[in-house]
Design a protein around this motif. Structure first.
Motif, PDB file in Angstrom:
ATOM      1  N   GLU A  67       0.827  -1.215   0.000  1.00 37.24           N
ATOM      2  CA  GLU A  67       0.000   0.000   0.000  1.00 37.24           C
ATOM      3  C   GLU A  67       0.858   1.260   0.000  1.00 37.24           C
ATOM      4  O   GLU A  67       0.507   2.261  -0.629  1.00 37.24           O
ATOM      5  N   ALA A  70       2.446   1.574  -3.626  1.00 36.44           N
ATOM      6  CA  ALA A  70       1.500   1.671  -4.746  1.00 36.44           C
ATOM      7  C   ALA A  70       1.422   3.044  -5.424  1.00 36.44           C
ATOM      8  O   ALA A  70       1.391   3.116  -6.653  1.00 36.44           O
ATOM      9  N   ASP A  74       4.368   0.927 -10.481  1.00 42.33           N
ATOM     10  CA  ASP A  74       3.409  -0.047 -10.999  1.00 42.33           C
ATOM     11  C   ASP A  74       4.087  -1.389 -11.235  1.00 42.33           C
ATOM     12  O   ASP A  74       3.739  -2.132 -12.130  1.00 42.33           O
ATOM     13  N   ARG A  78      -1.451  -4.857  -6.615  1.00 44.69           N
ATOM     14  CA  ARG A  78      -2.270  -3.900  -5.876  1.00 44.69           C
ATOM     15  C   ARG A  78      -3.007  -4.637  -4.768  1.00 44.69           C
ATOM     16  O   ARG A  78      -3.504  -5.746  -4.973  1.00 44.69           O
ATOM     17  N   GLN A  89      -4.815  -9.625  -3.315  1.00 42.84           N
ATOM     18  CA  GLN A  89      -4.058  -8.710  -4.169  1.00 42.84           C
ATOM     19  C   GLN A  89      -4.307  -9.024  -5.637  1.00 42.84           C
ATOM     20  O   GLN A  89      -4.795 -10.109  -5.979  1.00 42.84           O
ATOM     21  N   SER A  90      -3.990  -8.058  -6.478  1.00 43.67           N
ATOM     22  CA  SER A  90      -4.198  -8.248  -7.912  1.00 43.67           C
ATOM     23  C   SER A  90      -3.283  -9.355  -8.422  1.00 43.67           C
ATOM     24  O   SER A  90      -2.213  -9.607  -7.870  1.00 43.67           O
TER      25      SER A  90
END
Length: 337
Positions: A67, A70, A74, A78, A89-90
């Motif tokens: 976090e 972020a 990138d 996320r 998370q992504s």
């Protein structure tokens, strides 16, 4: 799991997903094997990663680190939410860097290596824009850790004629004492990076994040026994992607990286030898698929080749080059047999 049946752990994660993401997965798979902490959740039109670690604190530390990073890069997953001890998370991609890179010729491998290293430098630069340095643990900061790290050179004795007298244990231990000034992801093996659908290399698994010199992250990648890029080519990649904003002059940085990488290779070799005793040799395909330790003679030989090259680049570890070379010959003969 993949057959649609949820055991207690996956049922718990599915219920947590409903609480946090508002949707229950239609399938849960284990990309790294059922024993791993992270699972892939398959929803109707997307996927996500759920991580349930044995250590509650590490789950929350990982979420906090991601976090904080972020807004500034990138190159990481996320955070989608946290439910008690489950981090969502992504999904950075189903294709691990360790699997993808072996499918390419040398020129493309070098491009992928450069992308992976540049991403680590960007992550470290992003961390410098945060207050993570005030809360993260200092890694390898006590004397016993350094003694064990340097003392691991004994693992080379079995495959060579003993450690040379020229190897100065106290001097090397002193050289390895570094203040915790730079963010480290830690464990930057190629299996902990993935290629997304956008072709972007992103790093995941930040549970061991902390502070040290900064070059250690690259030692984990270069000293990954499954990494197919030749050690001298990786030296060129490091020069190409080096970030002058990291706080070190490049010459000093590369010498420390070299010495640390040589010792790191020995620790990986120790791990391989330990795993062989308990499990025997594994196939290269299995190692890559499950992001396992490189328990194959060819991987051990590759590790020794990398260790020999980087040991020679630093006056502190140069005496170990011959030990690595002898160990490499032994593992090559074992692989051929």
């Amino acid at each position: 799991m993949a057959d649609g049946k949820f055991d207690d752990r996956t049922a718990y994660i599915a219920a947590a997903a409903w609480e946090v993401l508002g949707e229950e997965p239609v399938e849960i798979t284990a990309p790294g094997g059922k024993s791993r902490s992270s699972l892939r959740l398959h929803f109707k039109d997307r996927t996500a990663i759920a991580t349930l670690r044995a250590n509650f604190r590490r789950t929350h530390l990982e979420a906090y680190v991601l976090e904080q990073l972020a807004p500034h890069c990138d190159d990481i997953p996320r955070v989608l939410g946290v439910h008690k001890d489950v981090l969502f998370q992504s999904d950075t991609g189903e294709t691990r860097l360790s699997e993808e890179i072996v499918e390419h010729e040398e020129a493309d491998q070098l491009d992928l290596a450069a992308e992976a290293c540049a991403a680590v430098f960007r992550i470290q630069a992003a961390a410098r824009k945060t207050a993570l340095h005030t809360v993260l643990p200092h890694l390898g900061a006590n004397r016993s850790w350094i003694r064990n790290f340097v003392g691991s050179v004994a693992a080379l004795e079995a495959c060579s004629m003993g450690i040379p007298d020229a190897f100065d244990y106290p001097a090397v231990a002193g050289y390895m004492e570094r203040p915790g000034v730079q963010f480290l992801k830690w464990d930057c093996r190629a299996g902990n990076a993935a290629i997304g659908e956008d072709g972007y290399v992103r790093w995941f698994d930040f549970e061991y994040a902390g502070l040290r010199h900064g070059a250690e992250d690259f030692a984990w990648l270069i000293g990954d026994e499954t990494w197919p890029v030749a050690p001298d080519k990786m030296a060129d990649v490091m020069i190409e992607t080096f970030d002058p904003g990291c706080g070190h002059e490049i010459g000093e940085y590369l010498e420390y990286l070299s010495a640390y990488t040589a010792l790191h290779c020995i620790q990986r070799l120790e791990l391989i030898q330990k795993e062989v005793k308990s499990r025997g040799w594994l196939s290269q395909e299995r190692v890559r698929k499950y992001d396992d330790a490189g328990v194959h003679p060819a991987f051990a030989a590759q590790l020794c080749r990398t260790g020999a090259y980087y040991a020679a680049q630093s006056r502190h570890t140069a005496p170990l080059s011959r030990n690595f070379e002898a160990a490499e010959r032994a593992f090559k003969a074992m692989s051929a047999g």
